[in-house]
Design a protein around this motif. Structure first.
Motif, PDB file in Angstrom:
ATOM      1  N   LYS A  11       0.831  -1.199   0.000  1.00 52.33           N
ATOM      2  CA  LYS A  11       0.000   0.000   0.000  1.00 52.33           C
ATOM      3  C   LYS A  11       0.869   1.254   0.000  1.00 52.33           C
ATOM      4  CE  LYS A  11      -3.366   0.338   2.886  1.00 52.33           C
ATOM      5  NZ  LYS A  11      -4.172   0.288   4.138  1.00 52.33           N
ATOM      6  N   GLU A  12       1.943   1.202   0.778  1.00 53.02           N
ATOM      7  CA  GLU A  12       2.837   2.351   0.860  1.00 53.02           C
ATOM      8  C   GLU A  12       3.768   2.322  -0.347  1.00 53.02           C
ATOM      9  OE1 GLU A  12       2.634  -0.035   3.183  1.00 53.02           O
ATOM     10  OE2 GLU A  12       1.202   0.982   4.521  1.00 53.02           O
ATOM     11  N   ARG A  13       3.645   3.303  -1.226  1.00 50.88           N
ATOM     12  CA  ARG A  13       4.389   3.314  -2.471  1.00 50.88           C
ATOM     13  C   ARG A  13       5.561   4.274  -2.399  1.00 50.88           C
ATOM     14  NH1 ARG A  13       3.435  -0.983  -4.517  1.00 50.88           N
ATOM     15  NH2 ARG A  13       4.516  -0.193  -6.361  1.00 50.88           N
ATOM     16  N   ASN A  14       6.569   3.996  -3.179  1.00 53.89           N
ATOM     17  CA  ASN A  14       7.661   4.944  -3.409  1.00 53.89           C
ATOM     18  C   ASN A  14       8.105   4.797  -4.860  1.00 53.89           C
ATOM     19  OD1 ASN A  14       9.793   2.876  -3.577  1.00 53.89           O
ATOM     20  ND2 ASN A  14       9.488   2.652  -1.363  1.00 53.89           N
ATOM     21  N   GLU A  15       8.986   5.666  -5.269  1.00 55.29           N
ATOM     22  CA  GLU A  15       9.378   5.684  -6.678  1.00 55.29           C
ATOM     23  C   GLU A  15      10.034   4.377  -7.112  1.00 55.29           C
ATOM     24  OE1 GLU A  15      12.095   8.450  -9.666  1.00 55.29           O
ATOM     25  OE2 GLU A  15      11.414   9.249  -7.734  1.00 55.29           O
ATOM     26  N   ALA A  16      10.824   3.776  -6.221  1.00 50.17           N
ATOM     27  CA  ALA A  16      11.532   2.539  -6.572  1.00 50.17           C
ATOM     28  C   ALA A  16      10.563   1.380  -6.779  1.00 50.17           C
ATOM     29  CB  ALA A  16      12.543   2.189  -5.490  1.00 50.17           C
TER      30      ALA A  16
END
Length: 249
Positions: A11-16
């Motif tokens: 759920k928690e997204r980041n660019e990588a």
């Protein structure tokens, strides 16, 4: 490895994590698109071509092909809508699998595609039309997944957009800035990181197409199982977590 796979659909997204998931989904899209052509002699990620074919067939008064094109277009839209419904439903229930649910559904649909070859001999025209609709639905479903989780920054089936964006960044890269404009608002700067991402996605779509064409040419539609299995692996971990959480309540 488990931690890495879990983060792909977290759920928690980041660019990588967005980038790494996009890499695999772009490969799958290229393979499914090329494999679909081997199976039904039609590319199914190319809505521009399908809409143009609808227009041509309207002029030629070929009603059967107009209806087939509309069915393919509707299937792509329905796939994207289904992805949005699953993601928003998972978000409302605060599921860990809000992004994994449409991926798991895509894997199940690819398994259906693999099984569709058994019906080609019964009524070939109906089986082919149904398979085209299924593939268009899968393409719409997948493109909406990465569009939603990346905030519309990344597409995986729309190569025209990828190539256009890459061309824009290349234009910025080779643009000659006058020294006097270096520190002004007129100074043009290319986003090199974005350009690397775009070229990687275009390359992976091409590599996926080559691999898909080879697999489907040698194994038939059952080759879709090789695309479904990793998707199920990626989607399984958060789904299992949600099931365990529900059972423990």
């Amino acid at each position: 490895m488990k931690h890495y796979l879990r983060n792909l659909t977290a759920k928690e997204r980041n660019e990588a994590t967005d980038r790494h998931l996009a890499f695999y989904l772009t490969f799958v899209a290229g393979a499914a698109n090329a494999g679909g052509f081997m199976a039904v002699n039609q590319y199914t990620s190319h809505m521009s071509g399908i809409v143009s074919a609808i227009a041509d067939n309207i002029v030629l008064w070929n009603i059967a092909l107009v209806l087939a094109g509309l069915a393919a277009l509707f299937s792509f839209v329905a796939g994207a809508a289904t992805s949005a419904i699953l993601i928003n439903w998972g978000r409302r229930l605060e599921l860990q699998a809000e992004y994994a649910l449409p991926l798991l559904f895509e894997a199940l649909l690819l398994i259906c595609f693999a099984a569709s070859g058994a019906f080609f001999h019964l009524r070939e025209s109906l089986a082919v039309s149904t398979t085209v609709m299924l593939l268009c639905f899968i393409m719409g479903l997948q493109n909406a997944i990465i569009t939603k989780l990346s905030g519309a920054r990344i597409r995986t089936t729309h190569v025209t957009g990828l190539v256009t964006d890459a061309g824009i960044e290349l234009g910025k890269l080779v643009y000659w800035n006058r020294d006097s404009a270096r520190n002004s608002r007129l100074h043009v700067r290319a986003d090199r990181q974005k350009l690397r991402l775009l070229t990687s996605l275009i390359g992976l779509f091409l590599v996926g197409g080559v691999c898909g064409a080879l697999l489907f040419n040698n194994l038939g539609v059952s080759a879709a199982l090789f695309l479904a299995a990793p998707l199920m692996l990626i989607a399984a971990l958060p789904v299992i977590e949600d099931v365990q959480s529900a059972l423990n309540r």
